[in-house]
Design a protein around this motif. Structure first.
Motif, PDB file in Angstrom:
ATOM      1  N   ASN A 119       5.251   7.317   3.802  1.00  0.00           N
ATOM      2  CA  ASN A 119       4.463   8.531   3.568  1.00  0.00           C
ATOM      3  C   ASN A 119       3.919   8.656   2.137  1.00  0.00           C
ATOM      4  OD1 ASN A 119       3.315  10.913   4.526  1.00  0.00           O
ATOM      5  ND2 ASN A 119       5.075  12.167   3.952  1.00  0.00           N
ATOM      6  N   GLN A 120       3.412   7.549   1.581  1.00  0.00           N
ATOM      7  CA  GLN A 120       2.807   7.634   0.239  1.00  0.00           C
ATOM      8  C   GLN A 120       1.589   8.551   0.226  1.00  0.00           C
ATOM      9  OE1 GLN A 120       3.537   4.615   1.699  1.00  0.00           O
ATOM     10  NE2 GLN A 120       4.871   3.472   0.304  1.00  0.00           N
ATOM     11  N   LYS A 121       1.017   8.784   1.402  1.00  0.00           N
ATOM     12  CA  LYS A 121      -0.117   9.715   1.524  1.00  0.00           C
ATOM     13  C   LYS A 121       0.233  11.067   0.900  1.00  0.00           C
ATOM     14  CE  LYS A 121      -2.766  12.018   5.244  1.00  0.00           C
ATOM     15  NZ  LYS A 121      -2.107  13.342   5.248  1.00  0.00           N
ATOM     16  N   SER A 122       1.469  11.519   1.111  1.00  0.00           N
ATOM     17  CA  SER A 122       1.899  12.819   0.600  1.00  0.00           C
ATOM     18  C   SER A 122       1.879  12.859  -0.931  1.00  0.00           C
ATOM     19  CB  SER A 122       3.309  13.136   1.112  1.00  0.00           C
ATOM     20  OG  SER A 122       3.724  14.417   0.699  1.00  0.00           O
ATOM     21  N   ILE A 123       2.268  11.771  -1.579  1.00  0.00           N
ATOM     22  CA  ILE A 123       2.266  11.750  -3.050  1.00  0.00           C
ATOM     23  C   ILE A 123       0.829  11.741  -3.574  1.00  0.00           C
ATOM     24  CG2 ILE A 123       3.253  10.701  -5.118  1.00  0.00           C
ATOM     25  CD1 ILE A 123       5.098   9.084  -3.411  1.00  0.00           C
ATOM     26  N   ILE A 124      -0.023  10.948  -2.929  1.00  0.00           N
ATOM     27  CA  ILE A 124      -1.428  10.904  -3.364  1.00  0.00           C
ATOM     28  C   ILE A 124      -2.059  12.288  -3.260  1.00  0.00           C
ATOM     29  CG2 ILE A 124      -3.713   9.970  -2.803  1.00  0.00           C
ATOM     30  CD1 ILE A 124      -2.274   7.383  -1.921  1.00  0.00           C
ATOM     31  N   GLU A 125      -1.785  12.987  -2.161  1.00  0.00           N
ATOM     32  CA  GLU A 125      -2.319  14.344  -1.996  1.00  0.00           C
ATOM     33  C   GLU A 125      -1.714  15.308  -3.006  1.00  0.00           C
ATOM     34  OE1 GLU A 125      -3.344  14.112   2.803  1.00  0.00           O
ATOM     35  OE2 GLU A 125      -1.428  14.972   2.118  1.00  0.00           O
ATOM     36  N   ALA A 126      -0.455  15.089  -3.379  1.00  0.00           N
ATOM     37  CA  ALA A 126       0.179  15.938  -4.398  1.00  0.00           C
ATOM     38  C   ALA A 126      -0.468  15.716  -5.770  1.00  0.00           C
ATOM     39  CB  ALA A 126       1.679  15.645  -4.470  1.00  0.00           C
ATOM     40  N   ILE A 127      -0.788  14.463  -6.074  1.00  0.00           N
ATOM     41  CA  ILE A 127      -1.444  14.164  -7.353  1.00  0.00           C
ATOM     42  C   ILE A 127      -2.800  14.870  -7.437  1.00  0.00           C
ATOM     43  CG2 ILE A 127      -2.509  12.314  -8.726  1.00  0.00           C
ATOM     44  CD1 ILE A 127       0.520  12.331  -8.928  1.00  0.00           C
TER      45      ILE A 127
ATOM     46  N   ASN B 107      -5.868   3.514  -0.185  1.00  0.00           N
ATOM     47  CA  ASN B 107      -6.885   3.309  -1.217  1.00  0.00           C
ATOM     48  C   ASN B 107      -8.131   4.142  -0.900  1.00  0.00           C
ATOM     49  OD1 ASN B 107      -7.962   2.135  -3.557  1.00  0.00           O
ATOM     50  ND2 ASN B 107      -8.952   0.509  -2.378  1.00  0.00           N
ATOM     51  N   LEU B 108      -8.512   4.163   0.382  1.00  0.00           N
ATOM     52  CA  LEU B 108      -9.659   4.970   0.812  1.00  0.00           C
ATOM     53  C   LEU B 108      -9.383   6.457   0.599  1.00  0.00           C
ATOM     54  CD1 LEU B 108     -12.437   5.165   2.187  1.00  0.00           C
ATOM     55  CD2 LEU B 108     -11.251   5.170   4.401  1.00  0.00           C
ATOM     56  N   LEU B 109      -8.162   6.896   0.896  1.00  0.00           N
ATOM     57  CA  LEU B 109      -7.786   8.298   0.689  1.00  0.00           C
ATOM     58  C   LEU B 109      -7.955   8.694  -0.775  1.00  0.00           C
ATOM     59  CD1 LEU B 109      -6.518  10.993   1.661  1.00  0.00           C
ATOM     60  CD2 LEU B 109      -4.276   9.963   1.195  1.00  0.00           C
ATOM     61  N   SER B 110      -7.508   7.841  -1.680  1.00  0.00           N
ATOM     62  CA  SER B 110      -7.632   8.162  -3.109  1.00  0.00           C
ATOM     63  C   SER B 110      -9.101   8.294  -3.527  1.00  0.00           C
ATOM     64  CB  SER B 110      -6.925   7.101  -3.959  1.00  0.00           C
ATOM     65  OG  SER B 110      -7.606   5.860  -3.902  1.00  0.00           O
ATOM     66  N   LYS B 111      -9.971   7.503  -2.886  1.00  0.00           N
ATOM     67  CA  LYS B 111     -11.401   7.591  -3.189  1.00  0.00           C
ATOM     68  C   LYS B 111     -11.994   8.863  -2.598  1.00  0.00           C
ATOM     69  CE  LYS B 111     -12.084   2.581  -3.515  1.00  0.00           C
ATOM     70  NZ  LYS B 111     -12.699   1.383  -2.895  1.00  0.00           N
ATOM     71  N   GLU B 112     -11.580   9.194  -1.369  1.00  0.00           N
ATOM     72  CA  GLU B 112     -12.085  10.418  -0.734  1.00  0.00           C
ATOM     73  C   GLU B 112     -11.678  11.674  -1.515  1.00  0.00           C
ATOM     74  OE1 GLU B 112     -10.477  10.120   3.171  1.00  0.00           O
ATOM     75  OE2 GLU B 112     -12.121   8.876   3.950  1.00  0.00           O
ATOM     76  N   LEU B 113     -10.493  11.617  -2.123  1.00  0.00           N
ATOM     77  CA  LEU B 113     -10.017  12.747  -2.929  1.00  0.00           C
ATOM     78  C   LEU B 113     -10.546  12.694  -4.356  1.00  0.00           C
ATOM     79  CD1 LEU B 113      -6.274  12.872  -1.745  1.00  0.00           C
ATOM     80  CD2 LEU B 113      -8.156  14.339  -1.012  1.00  0.00           C
ATOM     81  N   ASP B 114     -11.321  11.637  -4.654  1.00  0.00           N
ATOM     82  CA  ASP B 114     -11.931  11.453  -5.980  1.00  0.00           C
ATOM     83  C   ASP B 114     -10.878  11.349  -7.083  1.00  0.00           C
ATOM     84  OD1 ASP B 114     -14.090  11.037  -7.664  1.00  0.00           O
ATOM     85  OD2 ASP B 114     -14.324  13.173  -8.121  1.00  0.00           O
TER      86      ASP B 114
END
Length: 385
Positions: A214-222, A244-251
């Protein structure tokens, strides 16, 4: 001088996974007391191994895990016979296996050799880990009760795993808990200083890039935190491109660093400010122990199982949604609570004295799991047969 008892440790390979790290560490201790043969399904060794252990590889060089179900079944049938042949050739008296496939093969070996003593080790929370796919769930519900119960003893790294096996898989053999080992040092490394709240605050996580981590949760927290919060991710897996795509979508791609697998991960994470585990489920998370062993303050999801035992002596906590709890040895947040996780990270940044306190507590806590202590528990379990 009496001859050492012949034992085998059986695992799929020695990669960067938690079970593999446990086996590589235990070899250093168990070779002091036993004549040890390490049996691997595949020719993959990425971690240092004790030179006193004999190594037997059951597949041809270059062979890898098959994705096709029929090829996998064919491989497994071959491995069953090759494993039993290896046990016989090396006169193994006690065979200790790790993870479900090897545990089932150990049960079969026991069925065909009543004199052989077998110990199996479960390292995950099976009713959650194997529930994603109907076929896997069905097969494990069928195979685990039958073959696990053919063995002499079982140990896991969490009381919750044992309870799950007993309640949901009808495990009747003797069960015990032996926590994961870690290598510790006598002196705590210096925690990376942090004085100015405007400076970059380095968060780090380690683990395979798979859904349960669930690293997605940490990326969204950042994303919820100011731009001076950055995340380093160590590990690789099937979700690399998605994350990696998620981090780009969240800019926030410039604040998320994917570092892949590395040797000696502790030398990398010691340079960070705090460690985060965001898993949906765990066995007993090695990566948290590794972080604590270098004095990193840690934040963990209160998942089943491991973090509550490790960070709060298994004393239950009530965590409000969108918040966190200060446990004895670190911070706990609810599973998949992005807001709560962001608040916990922010707390570690804002409260320098608390961060230093948890750094010291982490280091002292990790010492109790040193491989010299855990190795004795495994030795005693083997000696009991």
């Amino acid at each position: 001088m009496s001859q050492k008892r012949k034992i085998a440790l059986f695992v799929s390979a020695i990669g960067f996974g938690g079970a593999e790290k446990v086996v590589s560490l235990l070899l250093d201790e168990l070779t002091k007391y036993f004549d040890v043969t390490l049996i691997l399904l595949y020719d993959e060794i990425k971690l240092p191994l004790n030179k006193n252990a004999k190594i037997v590889i059951l597949s041809k060089p270059g062979s890898t895990f098959k994705t096709n179900i029929f090829a996998r079944l064919y491989d497994n049938f071959k491995f069953i016979f090759k494993y039993q042949k290896a046990l016989k050739e090396h006169n193994i008296e006690v065979a200790v296996s790790f993870l479900v496939r090897q545990n089932i093969m150990n049960g079969i070996a026991k069925m065909n050799n009543k004199k052989l003593k077998t110990i199996i080790s479960e390292r995950c929370f099976p009713s959650i880990m194997y529930s994603d796919q109907k076929a896997t769930s069905f097969l494990t519900k069928l195979l685990i009760p039958f073959f696990y119960n053919k063995n002499d003893k079982l140990f896991s790294n969490s009381i919750y795993i044992n309870n799950d096996l007993i309640s949901n898989y009808n495990i009747k053999i003797d069960t015990s808990v032996i926590y994961n080992p870690i290598l510790t040092k006598n002196r705590k490394p210096k925690l990376k200083s942090y004085k100015n709240l405007e400076d970059v605050f380095n968060v780090v996580t380690v683990g395979r890039l798979i859904p349960v981590k669930n690293q997605k949760s940490i990326i969204e927290a950042i994303k919820l935190l100011p731009s001076n919060f950055v995340l380093d991710i160590y590990g690789d897996g099937e979700l690399h491109d998605d994350l990696n795509l998620l981090s780009k979508e969240l800019d926030i791609q410039d604040r998320i660093h994917f570092n892949g697998n590395v040797n000696n991960v502790k030398s990398h994470i010691v340079e960070k400010h705090c460690f985060v585990l965001s898993s949906i489920t765990e066995g007993f998370p090695n990566v948290v122990l590794e972080a604590m062993s270098v004095g990193l303050p840690v934040i963990c999801t209160n998942c089943m199982s491991g973090p509550l035992e490790l960070l709060n002596d298994n004393e239950k906590v009530n965590i409000l949604s969108g918040s966190f709890v200060k446990a004895k040895y670190g911070l706990l947040v609810n599973v998949d609570d992005t807001v709560g996780l962001s608040q916990a990270i922010k707390y570690m940044q804002n409260n320098i004295e608390e961060r230093n306190m948890y750094s010291k507590l982490s280091f002292e806590r990790a010492k109790t799991y040193d491989v010299s202590n855990i190795g004795i528990h495994v030795k005693n379990l083997i000696d009991s047969l």
